[in-house]
Design a protein around this motif. Structure first.
Motif, PDB file in Angstrom:
ATOM      1  N   CYS A 297       0.807  -1.228   0.000  1.00 41.42           N
ATOM      2  CA  CYS A 297       0.000   0.000   0.000  1.00 41.42           C
ATOM      3  C   CYS A 297       0.837   1.275   0.000  1.00 41.42           C
ATOM      4  CB  CYS A 297      -0.944   0.014   1.205  1.00 41.42           C
ATOM      5  SG  CYS A 297      -2.284  -1.185   1.127  1.00 41.42           S
ATOM      6  N   SER A 298       2.095   1.176   0.422  1.00 39.14           N
ATOM      7  CA  SER A 298       2.908   2.388   0.594  1.00 39.14           C
ATOM      8  C   SER A 298       3.087   3.154  -0.707  1.00 39.14           C
ATOM      9  CB  SER A 298       4.283   2.018   1.172  1.00 39.14           C
ATOM     10  OG  SER A 298       4.960   1.114   0.317  1.00 39.14           O
ATOM     11  N   GLU A 299       3.147   2.460  -1.841  1.00 33.00           N
ATOM     12  CA  GLU A 299       3.360   3.139  -3.120  1.00 33.00           C
ATOM     13  C   GLU A 299       2.143   3.945  -3.559  1.00 33.00           C
ATOM     14  OE1 GLU A 299       6.177   1.229  -6.139  1.00 33.00           O
ATOM     15  OE2 GLU A 299       5.150  -0.499  -5.264  1.00 33.00           O
TER      16      GLU A 299
ATOM     17  N   THR B 204       0.231   5.666  -1.470  1.00 31.62           N
ATOM     18  CA  THR B 204       0.054   6.833  -0.599  1.00 31.62           C
ATOM     19  C   THR B 204       0.536   8.114  -1.251  1.00 31.62           C
ATOM     20  OG1 THR B 204       0.313   5.412   1.339  1.00 31.62           O
ATOM     21  CG2 THR B 204       0.566   7.791   1.671  1.00 31.62           C
ATOM     22  N   GLY B 205       1.723   8.079  -1.825  1.00 29.76           N
ATOM     23  CA  GLY B 205       2.278   9.274  -2.444  1.00 29.76           C
ATOM     24  C   GLY B 205       2.229   9.267  -3.955  1.00 29.76           C
ATOM     25  N   GLY B 206       1.555   8.258  -4.530  1.00 28.05           N
ATOM     26  CA  GLY B 206       1.451   8.189  -5.981  1.00 28.05           C
ATOM     27  C   GLY B 206       2.661   7.598  -6.670  1.00 28.05           C
ATOM     28  N   GLN B 207       3.575   6.973  -5.902  1.00 22.97           N
ATOM     29  CA  GLN B 207       4.767   6.383  -6.503  1.00 22.97           C
ATOM     30  C   GLN B 207       4.443   5.209  -7.416  1.00 22.97           C
ATOM     31  OE1 GLN B 207       4.298   6.873  -3.253  1.00 22.97           O
ATOM     32  NE2 GLN B 207       6.064   7.824  -2.281  1.00 22.97           N
ATOM     33  N   ILE B 208       3.232   4.657  -7.278  1.00 21.93           N
ATOM     34  CA  ILE B 208       2.859   3.503  -8.093  1.00 21.93           C
ATOM     35  C   ILE B 208       2.912   3.838  -9.579  1.00 21.93           C
ATOM     36  CG2 ILE B 208       0.397   4.054  -7.984  1.00 21.93           C
ATOM     37  CD1 ILE B 208       2.024   0.540  -7.990  1.00 21.93           C
ATOM     38  N   ARG B 209       2.644   5.082  -9.939  1.00 24.63           N
ATOM     39  CA  ARG B 209       2.690   5.470 -11.357  1.00 24.63           C
ATOM     40  C   ARG B 209       4.109   5.387 -11.884  1.00 24.63           C
ATOM     41  NH1 ARG B 209      -1.054   8.821  -8.933  1.00 24.63           N
ATOM     42  NH2 ARG B 209      -3.159   8.711  -9.827  1.00 24.63           N
TER      43      ARG B 209
ATOM     44  N   ARG C 174      -5.624  -1.399  -1.890  1.00 24.31           N
ATOM     45  CA  ARG C 174      -4.784  -0.261  -2.291  1.00 24.31           C
ATOM     46  C   ARG C 174      -4.784   0.895  -1.293  1.00 24.31           C
ATOM     47  NH1 ARG C 174      -6.118   1.139  -8.462  1.00 24.31           N
ATOM     48  NH2 ARG C 174      -8.210   1.437  -7.607  1.00 24.31           N
ATOM     49  N   ARG C 175      -5.343   0.699  -0.136  1.00 28.54           N
ATOM     50  CA  ARG C 175      -5.382   1.737   0.891  1.00 28.54           C
ATOM     51  C   ARG C 175      -4.989   1.114   2.225  1.00 28.54           C
ATOM     52  NH1 ARG C 175      -5.387   3.932  -3.106  1.00 28.54           N
ATOM     53  NH2 ARG C 175      -6.726   5.607  -3.922  1.00 28.54           N
ATOM     54  N   THR C 176      -4.114   1.787   2.940  1.00 24.51           N
ATOM     55  CA  THR C 176      -3.556   1.224   4.165  1.00 24.51           C
ATOM     56  C   THR C 176      -4.602   1.092   5.265  1.00 24.51           C
ATOM     57  OG1 THR C 176      -1.398   2.191   3.644  1.00 24.51           O
ATOM     58  CG2 THR C 176      -1.773   1.504   5.914  1.00 24.51           C
TER      59      THR C 176
END
Length: 249
Positions: free
Chosen positions: A82-84, A86-91, A172-174
């Motif tokens: 889920c951490s990615e 949080t700040g949109g790093q998944i993109r 997808r949410r902590t």
């Protein structure tokens, strides 16, 4: 498998390992879990020394904290996936690694690589503390029994971590993932354990490291408990990969 495919998988695995080991929350969770386990081990050992310690097994006392210890590994698994988001790093991740199925699979493998040794150390520390403090009073155990129990406990915590990571990837949410999993493991399951089937993840998994009581009906063997928990884990990981490949980041 071609050389290029093998190199691709290795590179993705390396990238996922690098992301996990450089995430501060991962290490804070592991350190906090280790400290919590030592505190609980000390408390259970002290209670054992003041009570009927002569009739208690060192392994049972050393593993008495497992019910609480699993919370740290549930949090670990959720943070890993889920951490990615949080700040949109998944993109950025999906831009760099567009092969979603490989990427999420390697994330779970990287998480297992980190979890296995850490889980073993944490579990063994509790048993070792009980052994040192109660070596003159508690019932002993054989080395092979201790090894099997430690391996079972390590496997349980590892599979629980991977299952939690898969559910985290699905949600997808902590916060929702934490509420659902901690609510199930610490509220719903304890309240319904007396009449629920033994095939739920935590109940079946407990047979991996704790010997069943002689008065239990339809008890599971450690191998059966392992197989059931592994099946639950594989089902959720597969579902997470399927949804991960089909939806937007």
């Amino acid at each position: 498998m071609s050389v290029s495919s093998g190199r691709k998988i290795t590179q993705i695995l390396g990238a996922e390992l690098d992301k996990l080991v450089t995430l501060p929350l991962i290490w804070l969770t592991l350190i906090g879990t280790f400290i919590l386990n030592l505190v609980l081990a000390a408390a259970f050992t002290s209670a054992g020394l003041q009570g009927a310690a002569g009739t208690q097994s060192i392994l049972n006392i050393g593993l008495a904290s497992m019910g609480y210890l699993q919370a740290g590994f549930i949090i670990l698994g959720i943070l890993a996936t889920c951490s990615e988001y949080t700040g949109g790093q998944i993109r950025t991740t999906l831009t760099t690694i567009p092969w979603r199925g490989f990427q999420l699979s390697m994330k779970h493998l990287a998480l297992a690589i980190i979890t296995i040794p850490v889980a073993f150390i944490i579990v063994a520390s509790g048993v070792l503390y009980a052994l040192i403090m109660m070596r003159d009073t508690a019932v002993g155990f054989e080395i092979d029994t201790m090894i099997k129990t430690l391996v079972g406990a390590t496997g349980y915590l590892t599979l629980t971590t991977l299952l939690s990571a898969a559910i985290g990837a699905l949600l997808r949410r902590t916060t929702p993932a934490l509420v659902i999993l901690l609510g199930y493991y610490f509220v719903v399951s304890p309240l319904t354990r007396d009449f629920q089937p033994k095939y739920f993840p935590d109940t079946a998994g407990s047979y991996m490291y704790m010997p069943p009581s002689s008065d239990e009906i339809n008890v599971l063997t450690p191998m059966q408990g392992t197989g059931i928990l592994m099946l639950w884990t594989l089902i959720f990981i597969t579902a997470a990969i399927v949804f991960y490949r089909k939806r937007d980041a």
